[in-house]
Each structure stands twice: as C-alpha cells, then as structure tokens.
Design a protein around this motif. Structure first.
Motif, PDB file in Angstrom:
ATOM      1  N   GLY A  69       0.817  -1.216   0.000  1.00 17.88           N
ATOM      2  CA  GLY A  69       0.000   0.000   0.000  1.00 17.88           C
ATOM      3  C   GLY A  69       0.847   1.260   0.000  1.00 17.88           C
ATOM      4  O   GLY A  69       2.082   1.202  -0.170  1.00 17.88           O
ATOM      5  N   GLY A  70       0.177   2.365   0.201  1.00 18.59           N
ATOM      6  CA  GLY A  70       0.855   3.662   0.185  1.00 18.59           C
ATOM      7  C   GLY A  70       1.822   3.814   1.349  1.00 18.59           C
ATOM      8  O   GLY A  70       2.929   4.331   1.192  1.00 18.59           O
ATOM      9  N   SER A  71       1.420   3.375   2.525  1.00 23.39           N
ATOM     10  CA  SER A  71       2.277   3.541   3.708  1.00 23.39           C
ATOM     11  C   SER A  71       3.612   2.826   3.520  1.00 23.39           C
ATOM     12  O   SER A  71       4.673   3.393   3.789  1.00 23.39           O
ATOM     13  N   ASP A  74       5.798   4.661   0.984  1.00 22.54           N
ATOM     14  CA  ASP A  74       6.384   5.866   1.575  1.00 22.54           C
ATOM     15  C   ASP A  74       7.539   5.502   2.502  1.00 22.54           C
ATOM     16  O   ASP A  74       8.620   6.108   2.451  1.00 22.54           O
ATOM     17  N   HIS A 100       1.210  13.105   5.085  1.00 23.55           N
ATOM     18  CA  HIS A 100       0.523  11.970   5.713  1.00 23.55           C
ATOM     19  C   HIS A 100       1.423  11.396   6.806  1.00 23.55           C
ATOM     20  O   HIS A 100       2.653  11.504   6.722  1.00 23.55           O
ATOM     21  N   MET A 147       4.304  15.758  -0.702  1.00 25.44           N
ATOM     22  CA  MET A 147       3.157  15.055  -1.260  1.00 25.44           C
ATOM     23  C   MET A 147       2.600  15.762  -2.488  1.00 25.44           C
ATOM     24  O   MET A 147       2.730  16.968  -2.626  1.00 25.44           O
ATOM     25  N   ASN A 151      -4.197  14.926   1.565  1.00 23.54           N
ATOM     26  CA  ASN A 151      -5.354  14.043   1.750  1.00 23.54           C
ATOM     27  C   ASN A 151      -6.489  14.691   2.534  1.00 23.54           C
ATOM     28  O   ASN A 151      -7.624  14.262   2.441  1.00 23.54           O
ATOM     29  N   ASP A 176       4.708  11.492  -2.287  1.00 20.85           N
ATOM     30  CA  ASP A 176       3.560  10.683  -1.893  1.00 20.85           C
ATOM     31  C   ASP A 176       2.396  11.125  -2.787  1.00 20.85           C
ATOM     32  O   ASP A 176       1.807  12.182  -2.566  1.00 20.85           O
ATOM     33  N   VAL A 178      -0.382   9.403  -3.355  1.00 23.91           N
ATOM     34  CA  VAL A 178      -1.519   8.519  -3.086  1.00 23.91           C
ATOM     35  C   VAL A 178      -2.860   9.186  -3.413  1.00 23.91           C
ATOM     36  O   VAL A 178      -3.763   8.552  -3.938  1.00 23.91           O
ATOM     37  N   GLN A 179      -2.979  10.489  -3.119  1.00 22.40           N
ATOM     38  CA  GLN A 179      -4.260  11.160  -3.392  1.00 22.40           C
ATOM     39  C   GLN A 179      -4.385  11.617  -4.846  1.00 22.40           C
ATOM     40  O   GLN A 179      -5.459  12.015  -5.278  1.00 22.40           O
ATOM     41  N   SER A 199      -1.387   4.085  -3.970  1.00 17.14           N
ATOM     42  CA  SER A 199      -2.129   3.071  -3.222  1.00 17.14           C
ATOM     43  C   SER A 199      -3.420   2.729  -3.954  1.00 17.14           C
ATOM     44  O   SER A 199      -4.209   3.623  -4.281  1.00 17.14           O
ATOM     45  N   HIS A 201      -6.317   1.371  -3.139  1.00 16.50           N
ATOM     46  CA  HIS A 201      -7.679   1.580  -2.628  1.00 16.50           C
ATOM     47  C   HIS A 201      -8.155   3.019  -2.697  1.00 16.50           C
ATOM     48  O   HIS A 201      -9.312   3.305  -2.377  1.00 16.50           O
ATOM     49  N   LYS A 202      -7.281   3.922  -3.140  1.00 10.50           N
ATOM     50  CA  LYS A 202      -7.729   5.306  -3.325  1.00 10.50           C
ATOM     51  C   LYS A 202      -8.232   5.539  -4.752  1.00 10.50           C
ATOM     52  O   LYS A 202      -8.667   6.626  -5.085  1.00 10.50           O
TER      53      LYS A 202
HETATM   54  C1  LIG Z   1      -4.180   6.832   2.222  1.00 13.47           C
HETATM   55  C2  LIG Z   1      -2.899   7.554   2.153  1.00 13.47           C
HETATM   56  C3  LIG Z   1      -1.687   6.922   2.462  1.00 13.47           C
HETATM   57  C4  LIG Z   1      -1.631   5.513   2.989  1.00 13.47           C
HETATM   58  O1  LIG Z   1      -1.959   4.564   2.011  1.00 13.47           O
HETATM   59  P1  LIG Z   1      -2.347   3.074   2.503  1.00 13.47           P
HETATM   60  O2  LIG Z   1      -2.451   2.315   1.233  1.00 13.47           O
HETATM   61  O3  LIG Z   1      -3.649   3.209   3.188  1.00 13.47           O
HETATM   62  O4  LIG Z   1      -1.245   2.603   3.367  1.00 13.47           O
HETATM   63  C5  LIG Z   1      -0.517   7.635   2.340  1.00 13.47           C
HETATM   64  N1  LIG Z   1      -0.526   8.903   1.911  1.00 13.47           N
HETATM   65  C6  LIG Z   1      -1.662   9.559   1.592  1.00 13.47           C
HETATM   66  C7  LIG Z   1      -1.599  10.957   1.115  1.00 13.47           C
HETATM   67  C8  LIG Z   1      -2.882   8.903   1.711  1.00 13.47           C
HETATM   68  O5  LIG Z   1      -4.010   9.556   1.415  1.00 13.47           O
END
Ligand SMILES: *Cc1c(COP(=O)(O)O)cnc(C)c1O
Length: 395
Positions: A69-71, A74, A100, A147, A151, A176, A178-179, A199, A201-202
């Motif tokens: 995932g994103g975490s 990162d 984040h 980022m 988020n 990052d 992810v968003q 990530s 799931h976003k």
């Molecule tokens: C959701 C999110 C993460 C974490 O991603 P996961 O897949 O839930 O670990 C990291 N950074 C940002 C900006 C996010 O919105």
C-alpha cells in the motif's frame, strides 16, 4: 438515503478491477515464483500489471515495485534515501508539515536515529513555496519528500518545480502521490520525480496493495526481508490478484480522468457554494490548485466529531480529517499547519466526492449539513459565548 462522501479515505472496488482480479483468486492461483507453467501464468499477470502501472506514470516497468500500500511505499522510499545519504555523510531530510503520517512518522523514526529533519511550512492556501524549499536545502540534504495532493484539504503542490529544483541540486525527490494517482495526470519523467508512492484503494482497487516507483539508479533498501520477489527489494509472495486489480483500476481511472473530473467538479463546486452560506464557515486550502473531489471546511463553534456522528445518522459518510487520525481528539495537524487556530480546526468537515456520487446525493448533503450545524451550535457553550459577545469570532 446513503451517501458515501469519503473517497479520500478509501473507495469501492470498481467492476473492472473486481473482474480482473477474480481469476487470480480462483483459477490462476499459482505462486508467481513457481517454475511450472501454472505459476508462470501468475508471473505473466504481474509483468502485465507492472507494464500497465508504469505506462500510467510514464515510468519503465523495471522501475515499479509492488507493495502492501501507500504507507509501505512511503516508508521504503524515505528509508532508502536516508540510508543512501548516510553512506555519503548526508543526514538532512526535508519534508512539509502537512504530510501523511506514513511520511511524518517515518521521518520521526529517522530523527531518533540521528537524522535531522526540516519540515517546511505550508502557507494558508495549503501550498508549499519553492523559495522555502530552496532556502532549506543544504549540502548534506539526502532527501526531499513532498506530497502531490494533500489528503485532508486536497491542495496540489508544485511538484514539477520541486522536481526540477531537486534534480538541479542532485537531491533525491520522493513524492507521496496517493491522493493524486488516478485523479490527476502524473508523469514521473517530466516532473523529475525519483520515487513515488501510490495506493490501490484510493482509486477503486482493493485495500492492501500499492506501488513504489523508483527511478533507475535509485538504490532501494528493504523494509521486508525474505525471498527475492520484486527484484530482491520487497520480499513476500506477491498479492497477485490485488496487483492485477490495481493495474486495471489505475488504467481505467487514467483513461476516464477527464470525464470523471468533469462529473466531479460541479458536485464539489455546489458543495462549496452552498455550504459557504453557513455563517462563520471557512473553506480550507486554495481552490485553484486542488484535486477534483476534496472539500474541506470549518464551522465555528462546533466539534467536528459531533457533526460526523449526526451526519452518519443522516446516512452521510464524511470525515473530519484523515481516517488515520480520527481515533484521536487532537485537531488535524494539516489544519494547524495552514494556520488555523485549535478552536477552529476542531470544527472541520471533509467531504470527498468521487465519480460514483450523484447530484441527488450532493443535494442531500447540502440539506443536511446546515441543519446539523445549527442544531450543534444551539447546544454549544462556545457558540453561546460567541453570540453574547463574550468571545471573538475567529472566522
Ligand atoms: C491513504 C494515504 C496513504 C496511505 O496509504 P495506505 O495504502 O492506506 O497505506 C498515504 N498517503 C496519503 C496521502 C494517503 O491519502
């Protein structure tokens, strides 16, 4: 009416992603590391997914590492750059105050190990200034991590400019994203990004799968030790179905990005326009540089948590900040970073809209939020003091 307006926390799995992944759970369930052809089918699916993800980011497939995932992405990016820097005597890391926690907590950990961390201010508009970054860069800077889009408030950072500056100064730049992934165009080459986290799931893939892009030449350190998966950089049997779903979802999101944005923007704008009519309310973050779907506002004299519970009763899923911090009663570090006083930051609401939302749902939110805000203000001692002039309005 049920309204899911928390797409920045997570999204539903799209039909395309679900259909793409199902065969890898039931029929082609082989281990990609197995030598027989049944395992090799899974290996081929991974390769295809890698090519798809790379194409969506304008990367090379060999620069894509799948993660949980994103975490995790990162964590790995930041730790890798820190280890690399330390070997050259560089122990200074630069980031921003509104990252984040996957970024901020990794930096905290490195600080305890002797690294020095500079967190840049984000101005009231929720955007980092290039001058501030330039002033913070030192001879011993080992990493800049900023980022793409925040988020909580949805503001977009000047990523291409930051990338160009870091490239000129020869400092690795992690982003990052992810968003942003699946919602805004990303081009790691044009933007001079060295590492980037996404990530699934976003953007309508399942939870628990993500990717780290690391430019050719970036040396990654392992976060997870074990087998030789992901070219030895991320051990553990691959989440084949999840990875296949993520690639399908990213491809779909990128292919329909303009159309989705055109659908989301009018909904978001209507929310901003109507909810701004609530007296003593405030929009957080600049609307000029913004991801399409995120709306963040504060309402004076109320507690965000009470607002959320009452919205939940009305069938509306929203958030007061990020899902990750909602377990605590501290106001959001993002809202404090853009200069909001504690009292105001406590009364925040984040609504994040996706392409699956409808105007009818937006109308339900617009009808409900003002009623709930007035009701809560009616019971609030703080609002009472504001009304009686015993306390000054801050917004
Ligand atoms: C959701 C999110 C993460 C974490 O991603 P996961 O897949 O839930 O670990 C990291 N950074 C940002 C900006 C996010 O919105």
């Amino acid at each position: 009416m049920f309204v899911y307006a928390d797409n920045a926390a997570t999204t539903s799995v799209s039909k395309t992603a679900l259909e793409a992944m199902l065969p890898y759970l039931t029929q082609n369930y082989g281990n990609p590391s197995s030598l027989y052809s049944f395992g090799q089918k899974a290996q081929e699916a991974l390769q295809q997914a890698r090519e798809t993800v790379a194409r969506c980011l304008n990367a090379d497939p060999r620069e894509i590492y799948f993660t949980s995932g994103g975490s995790e992405a990162d964590n790995q990016a930041i730790v890798s750059a820190a280890r690399l820097g330390a070997r050259k005597g560089k122990k200074h890391l630069i980031s921003t105050k509104f990252e984040h926690h996957a970024v901020l907590h990794t930096l905290k950990k490195l600080e305890k190990e002797g690294f020095e961390v500079t967190l840049l201010d984000v101005h009231e508009d929720g955007v980092v200034r290039l001058e501030d970054l330039e002033a913070a860069i030192r001879e011993d800077t080992a990493l800049v991590t900023v980022m793409f889009a925040n988020n909580e408030i949805g503001t977009v950072q000047p990523i291409a400019e930051i990338g160009a500056l870091c490239r000129e100064k020869k400092i690795p730049f992690h982003c990052d994203a992810v968003q942003a992934a699946g919602h805004m165009p990303i081009d790691v080459k044009a933007m001079n990004i060295d590492m980037l986290a996404i990530s699934g799931h976003k953007f309508h893939a399942p939870k628990g799968v993500g990717a780290l892009y690391a430019r050719k030449g970036m040396v990654l350190s392992n976060i997870i030790e074990g087998g030789a998966q992901e070219r030895g950089k991320r051990a553990g049997t691959e989440n084949v179905a999840g990875i296949v779903a993520m690639a399908a979802a990213l491809e779909e999101s990128c292919a329909h990005m303009e159309e989705n944005t055109a659908k989301i923007i009018p909904m978001r704008d209507k929310l901003f326009a109507e909810l701004s009519k609530i007296p003593h309310s405030k929009i957080n973050g600049s609307l000029e540089k913004h991801v399409p779907g995120t709306v963040n506002m504060c309402f004076e004299g109320i507690e965000g948590e009470s607002l959320l519970l009452m919205l939940d009763d009305a069938g509306i899923c929203a958030s007061s900040g990020s899902a990750c911090t909602s377990g605590s009663l501290d106001p959001s570090h993002v809202l404090l970073a853009i200069g909001l006083p504690h009292e105001v930051a406590h009364g925040s609401l984040r609504l994040s809209i996706g392409e699956y939302n409808t105007m009818e749902e937006i109308d339900h939110i617009i009808e409900t939020v003002p009623k709930v805000v007035s009701y809560l203000r009616g019971m609030s001692p703080v609002w009472d003091e504001l009304q009686k002039g015993q306390r000054q309005h801050l917004i």
